[in-house]
Motif scaffolding. Sequence first.
Motif: not given
Length: 231
Positions: A175-204
């Motif tokens: 998991x710490x080697x994964x970059x998760x990319x998504x638009x939802x601040x909670x379901x994508x970003x916060x959840x990925x951070x909680x898993x030890x992933x890096x996270x990118x917020x796509x804020x179009x």
Amino acid sequence: MLDLTLIKAITLDLDDTLWPVWPAIERAEQALLDWLARHAPRTAALQAQPAARHEIREHVNGLHPELKHNLSALRTKAIRLALSRSGEDPDLAEPAFDIFFAARNQVTLFGDVPQSLEFLAGRFPLVALSNGNADIERIGIGPYFKASLSAQQFGVGKPDPRIFRAAATAAGVQPHEVLHVGDDAALDVLAALDCGMQAVWVNRAGLPWPHDALPHQAVATLAELCGVLAT
């Protein structure tokens, strides 16, 4: 800031990250109504009423909490109930859903997505990670992905850490080697951070960030992310 040296795989959200979802859903709803008008006109009249359609969906959701992640099954059951209430053949539910699902997958990718997927897939294994029921093969982007994992398939959805860990496993990394990319601040970003992933917020839409914990990077497009990863 992103630590590029850690990234060995990327997980990507689908709806509203790679394409706008609601235009596709609206087209699918209309395709379903048009089909029902030909094959089950009383059901079409019922389904054309937003209040009735909402009540049927809520009723089905309440009857089948075990299917809360299976959007396809819930949609099919809602169509079946509408057919039954209208006195028409409930066995039309499956072909009716097929019409809906085909149109639901006729999405229009954001303009930067095709070139961005080609760039990303050329550098990292990509795993689609979605709470929706979009089919990347039907959409035509399947070749870019090593795997696709949905809440419908897995049985739990984001933000449950189990689906994030399963996506990392599908990519063949930790998991710490994964970059998760998504638009939802909670379901994508916060959840990925909680898993030890890096996270990118796509804020179009250019929205303000709503939480205390921050994404590693915020971008307006996938093309912008590609520029970051190319440095």
